[in-house]
Design an enzyme around this catalytic site. Structure first.
Site, PDB file in Angstrom:
ATOM      1  N   GLN A 101      10.664 -12.225  10.062  1.00 55.87           N
ATOM      2  CA  GLN A 101      10.263 -12.971   8.863  1.00 55.87           C
ATOM      3  C   GLN A 101      10.904 -14.354   8.894  1.00 55.87           C
ATOM      4  OE1 GLN A 101      10.567 -10.150   5.183  1.00 55.87           O
ATOM      5  NE2 GLN A 101      11.894  -9.356   6.763  1.00 55.87           N
ATOM      6  N   VAL A 103      11.881 -18.129   9.845  1.00 61.07           N
ATOM      7  CA  VAL A 103      11.113 -19.308  10.256  1.00 61.07           C
ATOM      8  C   VAL A 103      12.016 -20.308  10.973  1.00 61.07           C
ATOM      9  CG1 VAL A 103       9.445 -19.026   8.361  1.00 61.07           C
ATOM     10  CG2 VAL A 103      11.484 -20.449   7.987  1.00 61.07           C
ATOM     11  N   ASP A 104      13.282 -19.891  11.239  1.00 57.87           N
ATOM     12  CA  ASP A 104      14.280 -20.850  11.740  1.00 57.87           C
ATOM     13  C   ASP A 104      14.192 -21.130  13.239  1.00 57.87           C
ATOM     14  OD1 ASP A 104      15.531 -18.556  12.902  1.00 57.87           O
ATOM     15  OD2 ASP A 104      16.862 -18.318  11.172  1.00 57.87           O
ATOM     16  N   HIS A 119       6.044 -15.257   9.117  1.00 55.09           N
ATOM     17  CA  HIS A 119       6.040 -16.298   8.084  1.00 55.09           C
ATOM     18  C   HIS A 119       5.980 -17.719   8.640  1.00 55.09           C
ATOM     19  CE1 HIS A 119       7.982 -13.198   5.117  1.00 55.09           C
ATOM     20  NE2 HIS A 119       6.712 -12.974   5.342  1.00 55.09           N
ATOM     21  N   THR A 192      17.217  -7.703   6.577  1.00 54.63           N
ATOM     22  CA  THR A 192      16.208  -8.055   5.567  1.00 54.63           C
ATOM     23  C   THR A 192      16.452  -7.251   4.289  1.00 54.63           C
ATOM     24  OG1 THR A 192      13.860  -8.036   4.975  1.00 54.63           O
ATOM     25  CG2 THR A 192      14.533  -6.495   6.700  1.00 54.63           C
ATOM     26  N   SER A 193      16.180  -7.903   3.156  1.00 53.39           N
ATOM     27  CA  SER A 193      16.368  -7.215   1.876  1.00 53.39           C
ATOM     28  C   SER A 193      15.235  -6.226   1.621  1.00 53.39           C
ATOM     29  CB  SER A 193      16.449  -8.235   0.732  1.00 53.39           C
ATOM     30  OG  SER A 193      15.313  -9.063   0.734  1.00 53.39           O
ATOM     31  N   ASN A 217      22.312  -3.438   8.097  1.00 52.71           N
ATOM     32  CA  ASN A 217      22.511  -4.353   6.973  1.00 52.71           C
ATOM     33  C   ASN A 217      23.883  -4.056   6.376  1.00 52.71           C
ATOM     34  OD1 ASN A 217      22.245  -5.784   4.406  1.00 52.71           O
ATOM     35  ND2 ASN A 217      20.030  -5.730   4.748  1.00 52.71           N
ATOM     36  N   PRO A 218      24.652  -5.078   6.018  1.00 52.33           N
ATOM     37  CA  PRO A 218      25.952  -4.786   5.392  1.00 52.33           C
ATOM     38  C   PRO A 218      25.804  -4.262   3.957  1.00 52.33           C
ATOM     39  CG  PRO A 218      25.638  -7.169   5.637  1.00 52.33           C
ATOM     40  CD  PRO A 218      24.451  -6.506   6.264  1.00 52.33           C
ATOM     41  N   ALA A 235      24.383  -7.642  11.679  1.00 50.27           N
ATOM     42  CA  ALA A 235      23.546  -7.471  12.873  1.00 50.27           C
ATOM     43  C   ALA A 235      24.246  -8.025  14.110  1.00 50.27           C
ATOM     44  CB  ALA A 235      22.203  -8.179  12.662  1.00 50.27           C
TER      45      ALA A 235
HETATM   46  N1  APR Z   1      23.653  -8.940   9.265  1.00 52.40           N
HETATM   47  C1  APR Z   1      22.598  -8.208   8.780  1.00 52.40           C
HETATM   48  N2  APR Z   1      22.134  -8.362   7.525  1.00 52.40           N
HETATM   49  C2  APR Z   1      22.739  -9.273   6.741  1.00 52.40           C
HETATM   50  C3  APR Z   1      23.823 -10.057   7.169  1.00 52.40           C
HETATM   51  C4  APR Z   1      24.290  -9.860   8.497  1.00 52.40           C
HETATM   52  N3  APR Z   1      25.318 -10.553   8.996  1.00 52.40           N
HETATM   53  N4  APR Z   1      24.191 -10.872   6.144  1.00 52.40           N
HETATM   54  C5  APR Z   1      23.356 -10.618   5.127  1.00 52.40           C
HETATM   55  N5  APR Z   1      22.478  -9.634   5.460  1.00 52.40           N
HETATM   56  C6  APR Z   1      21.404  -9.046   4.688  1.00 52.40           C
HETATM   57  C7  APR Z   1      21.575  -9.094   3.193  1.00 52.40           C
HETATM   58  O1  APR Z   1      22.352  -7.995   2.730  1.00 52.40           O
HETATM   59  C8  APR Z   1      20.122  -9.007   2.716  1.00 52.40           C
HETATM   60  O2  APR Z   1      19.730  -7.655   2.557  1.00 52.40           O
HETATM   61  O3  APR Z   1      20.237  -9.778   4.960  1.00 52.40           O
HETATM   62  C9  APR Z   1      19.324  -9.634   3.886  1.00 52.40           C
HETATM   63  C10 APR Z   1      18.727 -10.985   3.587  1.00 52.40           C
HETATM   64  O4  APR Z   1      17.741 -10.825   2.603  1.00 52.40           O
HETATM   65  P1  APR Z   1      16.853 -12.049   2.081  1.00 52.40           P
HETATM   66  O5  APR Z   1      17.723 -13.230   1.776  1.00 52.40           O
HETATM   67  O6  APR Z   1      16.015 -11.514   0.973  1.00 52.40           O
HETATM   68  O7  APR Z   1      15.963 -12.429   3.342  1.00 52.40           O
HETATM   69  P2  APR Z   1      14.632 -11.757   3.893  1.00 52.40           P
HETATM   70  O8  APR Z   1      14.646 -10.276   3.687  1.00 52.40           O
HETATM   71  O9  APR Z   1      14.459 -12.258   5.278  1.00 52.40           O
HETATM   72  O10 APR Z   1      13.545 -12.408   2.959  1.00 52.40           O
HETATM   73  C11 APR Z   1      12.199 -12.107   3.187  1.00 52.40           C
HETATM   74  O11 APR Z   1      11.440 -13.696   1.590  1.00 52.40           O
HETATM   75  O12 APR Z   1      11.915 -15.770   0.665  1.00 52.40           O
HETATM   76  C12 APR Z   1      11.071 -15.057   1.494  1.00 52.40           C
HETATM   77  O13 APR Z   1       9.688 -15.805   3.232  1.00 52.40           O
HETATM   78  C13 APR Z   1      11.050 -15.626   2.893  1.00 52.40           C
HETATM   79  O14 APR Z   1      11.072 -14.512   5.011  1.00 52.40           O
HETATM   80  C14 APR Z   1      11.657 -14.533   3.728  1.00 52.40           C
HETATM   81  C15 APR Z   1      11.331 -13.298   2.920  1.00 52.40           C
END
Ligand code: APR
Length: 246
Positions: A101, A103-104, A119, A192-193, A217-218, A235
């Site tokens: 997901q 885009v970086d 994305h 991912t959340s 995920n932490p 990760a």
């Molecule tokens: N290793 C693994 N997971 C981690 C770490 C880490 N070091 N640090 C944080 N996290 C977890 C957080 O606990 C959280 O569950 O990564 C997750 C990040 O979640 P989001 O910020 O919601 O990102 P993401 O799931 O990629 O968002 C999905 O939403 O805003 C849109 O399009 C955007 O692609 C994005 C999509």
């Protein structure tokens, strides 16, 4: 966690098809702000209030200021151990699919090829008016932009980031590739959340196909209670641990 990691490494090693879905957390250790973490909030805006065509139509300058901030943050970041392990797996395992997901572009910078980018890319742009002279999208790595919002070199109108916003459709060909990859033996979701669809749905699909499902995920997420194995940790720590045991 050690015995769980060893058992998982054995499953990964003998998987005929291995698929991974990554989110912003995989880039967190590189210093890229996540979307829903405290560091991801920009001027107190939630991503859902900026990453929409309506927000852009209303205030392209504001939305571009956010993307320009993210592009500057990403430009100074390097891929981390999680990106490197996945790049290595993409060379090592013949039926490996990396769906992201993010885009970086950090997976690609670590050497991953054929990444299924749900994305889009923050390093691509397109003409907001879709002017006839401009290609559908093109790469632009300018950081920072001198003028915000940046302009289309073909028509002088505003350009937009090459990412998929809330309310927009994903590229059907990309969705097809991710859907096919969900038909696998081991499906790992990392960083991912697990709240944004359709990405979150690929885990459910993989389960229906009988895949062994894993979350890294932490924090706990809506996926934590549904996966076969939840590994709590970053990760950048957990993926290298699995790789060590392969
Ligand atoms: N290793 C693994 N997971 C981690 C770490 C880490 N070091 N640090 C944080 N996290 C977890 C957080 O606990 C959280 O569950 O990564 C997750 C990040 O979640 P989001 O910020 O919601 O990102 P993401 O799931 O990629 O968002 C999905 O939403 O805003 C849109 O399009 C955007 O692609 C994005 C999509």
């Amino acid at each position: 966690m050690d015995s769980e990691v060893t058992a998982l490494a054995a499953r990964v090693a003998k998987a005929e098809r291995l698929s991974i879905l990554t989110g912003a957390g995989v880039s967190a250790a590189s210093g890229v702000p996540t979307f829903r973490g405290a560091d991801g909030l920009w001027k107190d805006f939630k991503p859902e209030s900026l990453a929409t065509p309506q927000a852009f139509a209303r205030d392209p300058k504001l939305v571009w200021e956010w993307y320009d901030w993210r592009r500057q943050a990403i430009a100074s970041c390097e891929p981390n151990a999680a990106h490197r392990v996945l790049a290595e797996w993409s060379r090592r395992f013949p039926n490996f699919t990396l769906i992201t997901q993010n885009v970086d572009g950090l997976h690609e910078r670590a050497g991953s090829r054929d990444v299924v980018r749900l994305h889009g890319s923050i390093w691509e742009v397109s003409c907001w008016q879709r002017c006839a002279a401009a290609p559908p999208r093109w790469r632009d790595e300018t950081v920072p932009f001198k003028e915000i919002p940046p302009r289309c070199p073909h028509c002088g109108g505003v350009i937009r980031p090459g990412v998929v916003w809330f309310g927009e459709s994903l590229d059907p060909a990309i969705v097809d590739r991710a859907t096919e990859a969900a038909d696998c033996d081991v499906f790992i979701t990392a960083g991912t959340s697990a709240v944004v669809y359709p990405a979150a749905g690929f885990l459910e699909l993989a389960k229906r196909h009988g895949a062994y499902t894993v979350e890294i995920n932490p924090e706990t997420t809506p996926a934590t209670s549904t996966v076969d194995l939840a590994l709590q940790g970053g990760a950048e720590v957990v993926l290298p641990r699995i790789a060590e045991d392969l």
